[in-house]
Design an enzyme around this catalytic site. Structure first.
Site, short mmCIF file in Angstrom:
data_model
loop_
_atom_site.label_atom_id
_atom_site.label_comp_id
_atom_site.label_asym_id
_atom_site.label_seq_id
_atom_site.Cartn_x
_atom_site.Cartn_y
_atom_site.Cartn_z
N GLU A 1 -4.79 0.55 -3.18
CA GLU A 1 -3.40 0.94 -3.37
C GLU A 1 -2.46 -0.25 -3.25
O GLU A 1 -1.47 -0.34 -3.98
CB GLU A 1 -3.04 2.01 -2.34
CG GLU A 1 -3.75 3.34 -2.58
CD GLU A 1 -3.53 4.36 -1.48
OE1 GLU A 1 -3.64 5.56 -1.75
OE2 GLU A 1 -3.25 3.94 -0.34
N GLU B 1 0.85 -1.21 0.00
CA GLU B 1 0.00 0.00 0.00
C GLU B 1 0.87 1.24 0.00
O GLU B 1 0.53 2.26 -0.62
CB GLU B 1 -0.91 -0.03 1.23
CG GLU B 1 -1.80 1.19 1.39
CD GLU B 1 -1.23 2.17 2.38
OE1 GLU B 1 -1.38 3.40 2.15
OE2 GLU B 1 -0.64 1.73 3.37
N ASP C 1 0.21 3.84 -3.04
CA ASP C 1 -0.21 5.22 -2.78
C ASP C 1 0.51 6.19 -3.70
O ASP C 1 -0.10 7.08 -4.30
CB ASP C 1 0.06 5.55 -1.31
CG ASP C 1 -0.05 7.03 -1.03
OD1 ASP C 1 -1.17 7.56 -1.10
OD2 ASP C 1 0.98 7.66 -0.73
N ASP D 1 -6.89 1.51 1.19
CA ASP D 1 -5.59 0.85 1.30
C ASP D 1 -5.51 -0.40 0.43
O ASP D 1 -4.47 -0.69 -0.16
CB ASP D 1 -5.32 0.47 2.76
CG ASP D 1 -5.08 1.69 3.64
OD1 ASP D 1 -4.92 2.80 3.09
OD2 ASP D 1 -5.08 1.54 4.87
#
Length: 1424
Positions: free
Chosen positions: A1235, A1137, A1141, A1232
């Site tokens: 990502e 994650e 991101d 999350d």
């Protein structure tokens, strides 16, 4: 010992005796409580600080209890002079202080008063060593035993330090012996461990007894009984409804609560027991409000409210019982309490002061409440003091340091007669002249007896121990303790050998084994790991693993007995076979646990989970310490506005022997003027300036002169020529025209590149520079005739003679500004408007028969963001004016030369930008970046060029984040997100980027010459210096913020020029943490783990939705694993994650940048934030991939939360989601997951961005299609802009909680000029509460319910600010002339037709001052 007023005390003879013996060696002073041991320590401390041999070393004073820190610090300050004394407790957050912070403290102080655990931490992490300490004072030295922090300091640090470098030791104790059993061994062990001799007063015993008398000891017996809770008790009634277990949630907590209630019932009675339960449930009702947010998400708020209401009904029913006064010997109070009341009654006096020691913290408070409510005890005033609290949830809440200090102070002042206290008051706290001490519970050891007895210092004082009447064993044990304490005094007074023979086999639990004492692991930085510190470090590492509200704090799990095994949380990103460790066999279970923790930490340190200082997370403050590559962060302490030397292409033409070059300027195919400079310009790169239009600058022709004198004379003519031409075409404000580096000269049209010196002389000569118009006037120049009004500095182009008008004709209406409006004739206008009375100048001499002329007003180079020239074919469309001929002066200046001046500011800046860009590419060794874009990247907003770095900086920010993220992710494969994030943050922060920019001298190439308006522009100054390569340098002032912004803008140019490969090359040359220039697919290779031969159906369906097939199925499994999942096959998704991101962030800005080329940077950033946020990403995760159905977890509440979020998000279109994302609160898990899946695709594909973009195009296209720059702002931003447009900047937010609700809600109060204008709106989260309150305020203002004008004083406050001065300068207003800032900004924007003018104003000073942004300088520095 301390004094209330901290006056300096004189030592008594027995204190001097101990002090003199302490000077000779390490000692532990065994003296009764209250005998003044601290004064002896202060004398020794003062002596040590004066020794030249100890210069530069520190003194540490260790105290066992937090309240003693401030007490002893104040006492030492009162007894010493010139020493810098610091006090440290855990509540100060010292456990989170990093190495630079502690080094700063060590540098700024000489004496450190703290608890032993803090010093142990400093030694463990190698912040300090014992070699740097001259004196170590240990208060209550009897704690140096077993595995205590004090003992660890001596075991693992003191005895491993060379004897020559060990600090002097001075210990203090009331009793070195804990139990009557084998006191010789206790003394010998303590002396051996502390490397000290335990001493007592020998020569001045009588004086000691005089000033430190001992209280008489007596026993009070009470009838002890056990009883079940009565049927009418609060416990019985509430327990019948079977609600307590559900309300308390944890079985262990319920059992502990039941045990504590029963103990209170047995020892205090049912009234006190119910009071304890009542208090606990009240605090529990407040505590459950902490989970209101998650409960609301789960849709389970109604159940919570019902539980609270039912519990509340029982509390309300029993509340009146606590307001009664208890009749004597009423059975609702225990016999033990009645005995205590009876005892205190014997000492009834206004001067009574005593302490009642109670074992349990919760019973301390209840007794202080109960005693004054008993019959015949109403006269007693009571207070209580307890420690800070432990881990038990059902124990009473502890007291803060301030509350403890207040209780002690008020008791000393006589406000209270009886102080109920836990063991916190036994040690150290100073209470003067008490006449009574009562041990309400059993005395456990000799130390406790000696310390508590020592509290009774008044002559004739008494000490009582309360014992049950039916327990002779307890009485015998107590009497043995009394005898032991008395014999200890005799034993210490005897002459003893240096080494005492003791029974080594008589081991106790407090003694460490030889293996544990020798176990040490030292890192390269000197940090020391031991058995005991290993347990704490391992717990810290696991606790810092990223979790959410659905996951309890992750901790290591220990199993086994004398051989222990530790299992680490699967979320830890280390090899799966390194999650469990088995320790050696030990004689004790506790030692076995410490041994296996030691083994695990050693292994994890080798994996990189701990750094060389044994920090589980390396998180220095931004800008301090090292970047992700371990390189020192450069020093960036500079002012907000910095003065720098920047490269300039313009040398000084006035210096002796300077060569002069003329570069012909071609405008619309005609070359009538040239640029005169002192060096040949590289004009081949000057052809793509978008504001230059059809303008070309040709290579220069060198001018030749017969002598230096001729060159200077000619140059002076050129300067005079330019002074008059600039006055006419650009600005009429005076400046030194003879100190300029750039001039315009007219060219001889018959000879390419040669200066028309006749034209220069005509305009330079005052006699021929201006001519009054007559019908016979002839000017020998090419092209149309230029003129200007005698009272106005504006060039005009002659159009025609108006034979149809006379000076007596009514003024003819014209477009735009019409000054003659309202006058009867032109003659009337000139006679009135330009009268000498108004202007103080000579009259124009206008006559009634003057010829009327029509002119076309020509534009000046008003602002450099306007069109830099006006094509001749468009001149007839400009504003016309009608003027009498006597008001006109003609100028011998060609229109074509005039046009060269109108583009001069833009041309000068364009040449400057291109030159600096070319030099930057060479000096910085940058890859072949697009030079036009690089000019934009190094142009500041305040230049008002019509372009600047801001859009590129927005793009470069995302490139920087991704490049650093990937490097950190790969370089540290065993660090989790909580460790990677601070490493990345420190490598991309504004402070870090500014340091790198200063390191690479980026300011040499930046264009920040401020030009708000052509009226204030002047040609570049001829005052230059030279760099080592002989290149000219010019001074300019830049906002320091532009340094980091231009770094990011450079990366934006690199991305647009050649993608991520070019970003890596450019970033590496700029010394950023990118890991080198090799492309990621070539740099990184993955070893795929063995995967099942058949793809599970669940994963197969997800890969179909992604349209991507994973080679490593474990990666996809890891991307779906929540931290709560107990499976050990993969770690949690947090690392993936972390990468995803940054990928999503760059994808969105990559999509927006070309789609909205004209969007201002602020709107571009806002649009990105509407897409890259948890709510929007959660919607994509649910709508496109159904990730909520794939997540692997072991948290039932998470399932309910994601289900509720799915129903809410599926019902909303993306257009509504991106517009109102701020109001949505789906579980963060969903965003999350998206990502992490994207991160898994990136890693699985071999770090190829093309694969990621393909997946994101497929998944996120429906959402990004709804993005546009005009999306509505969130209510907070809307309100801030609304107020800023009205000139108000004094806005702040004050957080609060709703206290009259059982379920905790939040409110945020919006204060404008410290006034709350609207009532706050409650919400379950603070961001929502702030948004609702801001929305309410703006609506009230728009509806006219609030008049900001009567409240706001921001305009007055800004009168002398930099921004105000710049606006006044722009408007030409005097300092005392009122200026409306918002209106002025709107005018600047309207004049410039661009945001650049406003941006330049804001860049001059504090952006928050004008914009109303709630940000501050620290936030600007720390933001990513």
């Amino acid at each position: 010992m301390s004094t209330p007023d901290n006056r300096e005390l004189l030592p008594r003879a027995y204190q001097t005796e101990i002090f003199e013996r302490a000077l000779k060696g390490n000692v532990v002073a065994a003296l009764a409580t209250g005998s003044g041991k601290t004064l002896i320590a202060a004398l020794l401390l003062r002596w040590t600080a004066c020794q030249p041999s100890q210069a530069g070393k520190k003194i540490f004073f260790l105290v066992p209890k937090v309240p003693l820190v401030e007490q002893q610090k104040s006492f030492i300050a009162g007894q010493t002079a010139g020493l810098r004394i610091g006090g440290y407790i855990g509540a100060m957050g010292v456990d989170l202080w990093d190495r630079p912070k502690w080094l700063k403290e060590l540098q700024e102080h000489d004496v450190f008063v703290m608890t032993p655990a803090i010093l142990l931490r400093l030694l463990t992490h190698a912040y300090i060593s014992l070699k740097q300490i001259s004196l170590l004072v240990v208060d209550e030295a009897h704690h140096v035993r077993g595995n205590s922090p004090e003992a660890q300091i001596f075991h693992h640090h003191y005895h491993h330090t060379d004897k020559a470098h060990r600090p002097k030791i001075f210990g203090m104790t009331a009793s070195p012996v804990w139990s009557p059993k084998n006191p010789h061994k206790h003394i010998a062990d303590l002396e051996r461990l502390m490397d000290s001799r335990i001493i007592s007063v020998q020569e001045n015993v009588s004086e000691l007894n005089q000033y430190s008398p001992l209280a008489d000891v007596a026993i009070i017996k009470y009838a002890s009984t056990w009883q079940a809770p009565p049927l009418d008790s609060l416990w019985a009634e509430i327990n019948d409804y079977d609600i307590l277990k559900d309300f308390i949630e944890l079985e262990e907590t319920y059992i502990s609560l039941e045990s504590r209630y029963q103990h209170a019932l047995d020892h205090l009675g049912v009234l006190a027991a119910d009071r304890y339960l009542y208090t606990y449930l009240e605090s529990r009702i407040s505590a459950v409000g902490l989970s209101a947010q998650s409960q609301a998400v789960l849709g389970d708020i109604s159940k919570l409210r019902n539980q609270i209401q039912l519990v509340r009904s029982f509390l309300d029913k029993h509340k009146p019982r606590f307001d009664i006064h208890v009749a004597k010997y009423d059975k609702i109070v225990s016999a033990k309490v009645w005995e205590l009341a009876h005892l205190l009654g014997k000492y009834k006096s206004d001067r009574l002061q005593g302490i009642v020691f109670v074992e349990r913290r919760d019973e301390v408070k209840v007794l202080a409440w109960l005693l004054p409510r008993l019959q015949d005890s109403e006269w007693i005033s009571c207070a209580s003091i307890v420690g800070h609290g432990g881990a038990s949830e059902v124990a009473s809440i502890g007291m803060s340091v301030k509350a403890q200090e207040a209780a002690v102070r008020e008791f000393r002042e006589g406000k209270y007669q009886i102080l109920f206290a836990s063991s916190v008051a036994e040690e150290g706290l100073d209470f003067q002249y008490l006449s009574l001490v009562v041990m309400f519970d059993v005395v456990k050891n000799v130390v406790s007896f000696a310390q508590s007895r020592g509290r009774a210092r008044k002559a004739g004082s008494a000490y009582y121990a309360m014992l049950p009447s039916n327990s002779p064993e307890m009485e015998a044990k107590f009497r043995a303790i009394v005898v032991a304490e008395m014999s200890n005094t005799s034993l210490l007074a005897m002459k003893r050998p240096d080494k005492m023979d003791v029974d080594e086999e008589d081991d106790e639990d407090g003694i460490l084994s030889e293996t544990e004492r020798r176990a040490r692991y030292v890192t390269s930085k000197g940090a020391i790991l031991t058995y005991s510190t290993a347990v704490v470090l391992l717990a810290e590492l696991c606790a810092l693993l990223p979790t959410d509200e659905y996951t309890d704090s992750l901790q290591p799990k220990y199993t086994g007995g004398f051989q222990s095994m530790v299992s680490l949380p699967p979320a830890l990103p280390i090899p799966r076979n390194a999650l469990e460790y088995i320790g050696p066999s030990c004689k004790k279970k506790a030692e076995a646990k410490r041994a296996v923790a030691f083994k695990a930490v050693v292994a994890l340190h080798r994996f990189g989970c701990f750094d060389e200082y044994l920090h589980p997370v390396r998180e220095p403050p931004v800008g301090i310490g090292e970047d992700a590559d371990g390189r020192k962060v450069p020093d960036t302490i500079v002012d907000k506005i910095i003065e720098v030397d920047s490269l300039t292409p313009y040398d000084n033409p006035w210096r002796e022997g300077a060569q002069l070059w003329v570069h012909p300027i071609e405008i619309q195919g005609r070359t009538a003027a040239g640029l005169l400079v002192a060096n040949q310009l590289f004009v081949d790169t000057l052809l793509d300036g978008r504001e230059m239009g059809p303008v070309r600058l040709h290579r220069g022709v060198q001018l030749s002169f017969d002598s230096e004198q001729e060159r200077i004379e000619r140059l002076q003519l050129v300067a005079d020529f330019n002074g008059r031409a600039i006055d006419l075409s650009i600005t009429s404000r005076p400046f030194d025209i003879k100190n300029r580096a750039v001039y315009i000269v007219p060219l001889d049209c018959n000879s390419s590149g040669l200066v028309d010196w006749n034209a220069v002389t005509r305009l330079a000569n005052p006699a021929t520079a201006s001519i009054l118009w007559t019908p016979q006037t002839h000017i020998d120049i090419e092209g149309p005739i230029l003129a200007r009004h005698r009272r106005r500095h504006r060039a005009m182009l002659f159009n025609r003679v108006r034979t149809d008008l006379t000076c007596l004709s009514p003024p003819e209406p014209i477009q735009g500004h019409w000054p003659e409006k309202g006058y009867t004739s032109y003659f009337h206008f000139y006679e009135e408007f330009y009268s000498p009375d108004k202007h103080g100048k000579s009259p124009l001499g206008i006559m009634e028969d003057d010829t009327m002329l029509e002119f076309i007003e020509l534009p000046k180079a008003r602002t450099v963001v306007q069109r830099a020239y006006v094509p001749i074919r468009e001149i007839d469309r400009q504003h016309t004016v009608i003027v009498p001929h006597r008001a006109i002066i003609l100028f011998p200046l060609s229109l074509y030369v005039y046009h060269a001046y109108t583009i001069l500011p833009a041309l000068v800046r364009h040449i400057m930008g291109q030159f600096r860009t070319r030099e930057a590419l060479e000096d910085l060794h940058l890859p072949p970046l697009d030079q036009g874009l690089l000019v934009e990247a190094y142009t500041l907003p305040l230049v008002c060029a019509g372009y600047d770095y801001q859009r590129l900086e927005t793009l470069g920010d995302s490139c920087l984040k991704l490049a650093t993220t990937v490097h950190v992710f790969i370089r540290y494969p065993h660090k989790h997100e909580g460790q990677l994030s601070p490493m990345r943050r420190n490598s991309i922060s504004n402070i870090y980027l500014r340091g790198r920019a200063l390191q690479r001298s980026l300011y040499l190439f930046m264009s920040g010459e401020r030009v708000l308006d052509g009226r204030f522009w002047t040609p570049p100054s001829a005052t230059v210096t030279y760099d080592p390569r002989g290149r000219p340098l010019t001074k300019q002032k830049l906002p320091r913020k532009c340094l980091q912004d231009c770094m990011e803008a450079t990366l934006g140019v690199a991305w647009l020029t050649g993608g991520m490969e070019m970003v890596l090359q450019a970033g590496t040359e700029l010394n950023l943490c990118f890991g080198g220039t090799v492309p990621w697919p070539e740099r990184y290779t993955r070893q795929h783990r063995d995967a099942p031969q058949e793809v599970p159906q669940a994963l197969h369906s997800l890969m179909e939705k992604l349209d991507y097939r994973f080679d490593d199925l474990w990666l996809l499994t890891e991307a779906l694993t929540h931290p709560s999942c107990p499976a050990k096959e993969t770690s949690s998704y947090n690392r993936l994650e972390f990468v995803g991101d940054a990928l999503v962030d760059l994808f969105v800005i990559k999509y927006l940048f070309p789609r909205f080329p004209d969007a201002p940077p602020g709107k571009l950033t806002w649009t990105r934030s509407a897409a890259v946020n948890n709510a929007t990403l959660a919607a994509v995760a649910v709508k496109e991939l159904s990730l909520d159905k794939y997540v692997l977890h072991a948290a039932p509440s998470l399932e309910q939360a994601t289900s509720k979020a799915r129903r809410e998000l599926e019902a909303m279109p993306y257009s509504e989601i991106v517009a109102r994302y701020w109001s949505l609160q789906p579980p963060k898990v969903l965003g999350d997951l998206l990502e992490s899946v994207i991160g898994a695709v990136f890693v699985d594909s071999g770090f190829r961005l093309e694969a990621v973009w393909a997946v994101l195009d497929r998944v996120m296209s429906p959402m990004v299609a709804e993005l546009h720059p005009d999306l509505p702002l969130d209510p907070t931003s809307e309100m801030m802009q609304y107020l800023a447009k009205r000139g108000c900047t004094r806005v702040r937010f004050k957080k609060a909680e709703v206290t009259d609700s059982d379920v905790r809600e939040y409110v945020v109060r919006v204060l404008v000029h410290e006034t709350e204008l609207v009532a706050p709106v409650p919400a379950f989260t603070r961001p929502l509460a702030q948004a609702f309150s801001c929305d309410a305020l703006q609506k009230a203002c728009e509806a006219g319910l609030i008049d900001l004008a009567t409240l706001c004083t921001c305009k007055e406050d800004r009168l002398n600010t930099t921004e105000e001065k710049e606006v006044r300068k722009y408007l030409g207003r005097a300092d005392d002339d009122p200026v409306d800032i918002p209106t002025a900004l709107e005018r600047i924007a309207a004049d410039s037709d661009d945001d650049g003018a406003i941006q330049s104003l804001l860049a001059l000073g504090n952006l928050d001052e004008i914009s109303g942004s709630p940000g501050n300088e620290e936030e600007e520095e720390d933001s990513e």
